[in-house]
Scaffold this motif. Structure first.
Motif, PDB file in Angstrom:
ATOM      1  N   TYR A  48      38.789  39.021  51.390  1.00  0.00           N
ATOM      2  CA  TYR A  48      39.458  40.317  51.514  1.00  0.00           C
ATOM      3  C   TYR A  48      40.956  40.077  51.443  1.00  0.00           C
ATOM      4  CZ  TYR A  48      41.524  44.423  53.773  1.00  0.00           C
ATOM      5  OH  TYR A  48      42.303  45.511  54.059  1.00  0.00           O
ATOM      6  N   THR A  49      41.628  40.785  50.547  1.00  0.00           N
ATOM      7  CA  THR A  49      43.066  40.612  50.416  1.00  0.00           C
ATOM      8  C   THR A  49      43.643  41.775  49.619  1.00  0.00           C
ATOM      9  OG1 THR A  49      44.777  38.957  49.936  1.00  0.00           O
ATOM     10  CG2 THR A  49      43.058  39.266  48.260  1.00  0.00           C
ATOM     11  N   THR A  50      44.943  41.732  49.418  1.00  0.00           N
ATOM     12  CA  THR A  50      45.619  42.699  48.563  1.00  0.00           C
ATOM     13  C   THR A  50      46.247  41.964  47.385  1.00  0.00           C
ATOM     14  OG1 THR A  50      47.833  42.548  49.528  1.00  0.00           O
ATOM     15  CG2 THR A  50      46.237  43.981  50.655  1.00  0.00           C
ATOM     16  N   ARG A  51      46.482  42.672  46.334  1.00  0.00           N
ATOM     17  CA  ARG A  51      47.084  42.061  45.152  1.00  0.00           C
ATOM     18  C   ARG A  51      48.459  41.486  45.477  1.00  0.00           C
ATOM     19  NH1 ARG A  51      50.480  43.893  40.876  1.00  0.00           N
ATOM     20  NH2 ARG A  51      50.093  42.732  38.939  1.00  0.00           N
ATOM     21  N   THR A 100      49.696  32.956  47.532  1.00  0.00           N
ATOM     22  CA  THR A 100      48.997  31.841  46.875  1.00  0.00           C
ATOM     23  C   THR A 100      49.649  31.503  45.544  1.00  0.00           C
ATOM     24  OG1 THR A 100      47.410  33.099  45.544  1.00  0.00           O
ATOM     25  CG2 THR A 100      46.830  32.681  47.866  1.00  0.00           C
ATOM     26  N   GLY A 101      50.725  32.232  45.215  1.00  0.00           N
ATOM     27  CA  GLY A 101      51.360  32.014  43.929  1.00  0.00           C
ATOM     28  C   GLY A 101      50.515  32.511  42.770  1.00  0.00           C
ATOM     29  N   GLY A 102      49.609  33.454  43.057  1.00  0.00           N
ATOM     30  CA  GLY A 102      48.735  33.972  42.000  1.00  0.00           C
ATOM     31  C   GLY A 102      47.654  32.990  41.616  1.00  0.00           C
ATOM     32  N   ASN A 103      47.123  32.261  42.586  1.00  0.00           N
ATOM     33  CA  ASN A 103      46.075  31.274  42.314  1.00  0.00           C
ATOM     34  C   ASN A 103      44.852  31.952  41.699  1.00  0.00           C
ATOM     35  OD1 ASN A 103      43.849  29.365  42.669  1.00  0.00           O
ATOM     36  ND2 ASN A 103      45.239  28.224  44.008  1.00  0.00           N
ATOM     37  N   THR A 104      44.396  31.439  40.571  1.00  0.00           N
ATOM     38  CA  THR A 104      43.248  32.026  39.874  1.00  0.00           C
ATOM     39  C   THR A 104      41.956  31.253  40.097  1.00  0.00           C
ATOM     40  OG1 THR A 104      43.702  30.753  37.859  1.00  0.00           O
ATOM     41  CG2 THR A 104      44.759  32.923  38.062  1.00  0.00           C
ATOM     42  N   GLY A 105      41.992  30.224  40.928  1.00  0.00           N
ATOM     43  CA  GLY A 105      40.853  29.324  41.048  1.00  0.00           C
ATOM     44  C   GLY A 105      39.725  29.810  41.937  1.00  0.00           C
ATOM     45  N   PHE A 106      39.887  30.935  42.616  1.00  0.00           N
ATOM     46  CA  PHE A 106      38.854  31.400  43.540  1.00  0.00           C
ATOM     47  C   PHE A 106      37.925  32.440  42.927  1.00  0.00           C
ATOM     48  CE2 PHE A 106      42.186  29.668  46.157  1.00  0.00           C
ATOM     49  CZ  PHE A 106      41.506  29.027  47.187  1.00  0.00           C
ATOM     50  N   ALA A 107      38.324  33.029  41.825  1.00  0.00           N
ATOM     51  CA  ALA A 107      37.582  34.158  41.276  1.00  0.00           C
ATOM     52  C   ALA A 107      36.175  33.773  40.825  1.00  0.00           C
ATOM     53  CB  ALA A 107      38.356  34.762  40.110  1.00  0.00           C
ATOM     54  N   GLY A 133      43.351  36.337  38.869  1.00  0.00           N
ATOM     55  CA  GLY A 133      42.126  35.580  38.685  1.00  0.00           C
ATOM     56  C   GLY A 133      40.880  36.430  38.584  1.00  0.00           C
ATOM     57  N   TRP A 134      40.793  37.487  39.357  1.00  0.00           N
ATOM     58  CA  TRP A 134      39.576  38.295  39.375  1.00  0.00           C
ATOM     59  C   TRP A 134      39.594  39.340  38.268  1.00  0.00           C
ATOM     60  CZ3 TRP A 134      41.392  36.683  44.257  1.00  0.00           C
ATOM     61  CH2 TRP A 134      40.462  35.973  45.044  1.00  0.00           C
ATOM     62  N   ALA A 135      38.510  39.388  37.507  1.00  0.00           N
ATOM     63  CA  ALA A 135      38.376  40.404  36.470  1.00  0.00           C
ATOM     64  C   ALA A 135      37.716  41.661  37.013  1.00  0.00           C
ATOM     65  CB  ALA A 135      37.550  39.861  35.295  1.00  0.00           C
ATOM     66  N   GLN A 136      37.013  41.532  38.142  1.00  0.00           N
ATOM     67  CA  GLN A 136      36.401  42.698  38.766  1.00  0.00           C
ATOM     68  C   GLN A 136      36.309  42.482  40.266  1.00  0.00           C
ATOM     69  OE1 GLN A 136      32.468  43.176  37.123  1.00  0.00           O
ATOM     70  NE2 GLN A 136      31.612  41.488  38.299  1.00  0.00           N
ATOM     71  N   HIS A 137      36.203  43.576  40.981  1.00  0.00           N
ATOM     72  CA  HIS A 137      36.061  43.505  42.429  1.00  0.00           C
ATOM     73  C   HIS A 137      34.607  43.736  42.811  1.00  0.00           C
ATOM     74  CE1 HIS A 137      36.275  47.807  41.614  1.00  0.00           C
ATOM     75  NE2 HIS A 137      35.713  48.027  42.804  1.00  0.00           N
ATOM     76  N   THR A 138      34.240  43.259  43.988  1.00  0.00           N
ATOM     77  CA  THR A 138      32.908  43.513  44.535  1.00  0.00           C
ATOM     78  C   THR A 138      32.952  44.699  45.490  1.00  0.00           C
ATOM     79  OG1 THR A 138      32.258  41.201  44.292  1.00  0.00           O
ATOM     80  CG2 THR A 138      31.000  42.524  45.873  1.00  0.00           C
ATOM     81  N   MET A 139      34.002  44.774  46.298  1.00  0.00           N
ATOM     82  CA  MET A 139      34.176  45.891  47.221  1.00  0.00           C
ATOM     83  C   MET A 139      35.622  46.350  47.180  1.00  0.00           C
ATOM     84  SD  MET A 139      31.872  44.479  50.428  1.00  0.00           S
ATOM     85  CE  MET A 139      32.521  42.811  50.238  1.00  0.00           C
ATOM     86  N   TRP A 140      35.804  47.617  47.495  1.00  0.00           N
ATOM     87  CA  TRP A 140      37.142  48.220  47.472  1.00  0.00           C
ATOM     88  C   TRP A 140      37.331  49.024  48.757  1.00  0.00           C
ATOM     89  CZ3 TRP A 140      38.232  53.199  44.216  1.00  0.00           C
ATOM     90  CH2 TRP A 140      39.543  53.643  44.453  1.00  0.00           C
ATOM     91  N   GLN A 141      38.322  48.617  49.548  1.00  0.00           N
ATOM     92  CA  GLN A 141      38.712  49.397  50.727  1.00  0.00           C
ATOM     93  C   GLN A 141      39.789  50.378  50.265  1.00  0.00           C
ATOM     94  OE1 GLN A 141      41.549  48.197  53.979  1.00  0.00           O
ATOM     95  NE2 GLN A 141      39.612  47.699  54.994  1.00  0.00           N
ATOM     96  N   HIS A 142      39.452  51.679  50.266  1.00  0.00           N
ATOM     97  CA  HIS A 142      40.354  52.657  49.671  1.00  0.00           C
ATOM     98  C   HIS A 142      41.028  53.568  50.685  1.00  0.00           C
ATOM     99  CE1 HIS A 142      37.399  55.953  50.171  1.00  0.00           C
ATOM    100  NE2 HIS A 142      36.495  55.052  49.864  1.00  0.00           N
ATOM    101  N   ASP A 143      40.647  53.479  51.965  1.00  0.00           N
ATOM    102  CA  ASP A 143      41.298  54.318  52.966  1.00  0.00           C
ATOM    103  C   ASP A 143      40.984  53.757  54.351  1.00  0.00           C
ATOM    104  OD1 ASP A 143      42.772  56.333  54.115  1.00  0.00           O
ATOM    105  OD2 ASP A 143      41.525  57.969  53.402  1.00  0.00           O
TER     106      ASP A 143
END
Length: 259
Positions: A176-179, A186-193, A213-223
């Protein structure tokens, strides 16, 4: 559950902390706009001690089908409401999981992963338990959002938590994080996606750009308030996909049995 919401520049960067003990900052317009039709999705919620006793039956009746519950933080905090909240979600039929608020400033990642698993954060292949989550985000306890770590050390800390959790449970944890936080700390680390499902926090009508790194999300907290107690979430897929996410793959189930 409430979080530390931060307005990082424009409204599009308004975010909420999943595990912070700080009070939530109101949305700049009072109420966040409802998310535009995201396609097939499942409604869910996340809670912590801030919600206390939750009306789980009411949440189910209102459409929530999954829940994440705060279990631990660092290596010294266990949520006193975790057991009751987790049991309550399960009792009404929700798929439920646990999350850990990461504190890279207080102890090592492996130690925190073990603490999480030992106090509610484990995963079992019963088809009803969601994989654990590492909540890694803005530091609510000090001025340094990145907990005093540079991008390389932060990336190493997260990788150690992830690898330790996988070794103990057979599953990689979701992150769970924000962009903004991820790309900064993390300096934009792409290795976890490739291995870690993404739970992205972004308050607004659309999920927006994802962390590097992530091309899609699994969950989205929107509010951080709305139909259900706690924070409002959408799973990116239909109910059948959410059930598969909980059940894991045959390889993951076998690894869990060996762990």
């Amino acid at each position: 559950m409430t979080g530390a919401a931060r307005l990082a520049g424009a409204f599009a960067l308004a975010v909420a902390g999943l595990g912070s003990t700080a009070a939530a900052v109101p949305h700049p317009d009072g109420v966040a706009p409802a998310p535009r039709d995201p396609g097939p999705s499942v409604h869910g919620m996340d809670v912590s001690g801030h919600q206390g006793e939750v009306d789980w039956r009411g949440a189910w009746s209102s459409g929530a089908r999954f829940a994440y519950v705060k279990a631990t933080e660092g290596t010294g905090f266990r949520s006193s409401t975790y057991r009751a909240q987790s049991s309550g979600a399960r009792a009404v039929g929700m798929l439920r999981g646990a999350y850990h608020f990461g504190r890279p400033d207080v102890s090592g990642a492996a130690e925190q992963a073990r603490f999480f698993v030992n106090h509610g954060g484990g995963w079992v292949p019963d088809g009803r338990t969601l994989p654990g989550v590492l909540d890694i985000e803005y530091n609510p306890y000090g001025p340094d959002d990145c907990y005093g770590l540079g991008p390389a050390r932060m990336s190493q800390w997260i990788a150690e938590f992830s690898d330790t959790y996988r070794g103990l449970t057979g599953r990689f944890p979701a992150i769970y994080t924000t962009r903004n936080w991820w790309n900064t700390c993390t300096g934009g680390n792409t290795g976890f996606a490739e291995n870690n499902p993404l739970w992205v926090a972004r308050y607004g009508p659309e999920v927006g750009q994802l962390p590097a790194g992530w091309a899609q999300h699994t969950m989205w907290q929107h509010d951080n308030g709305g139909t259900f107690p706690g924070d409002q979430n959408l799973f990116n897929g239909k109910m059948a996909a959410l059930k598969r996410f909980a059940a894991g793959t045959p390889r993951q189930r076998a690894a869990a049995e060996r762990s």
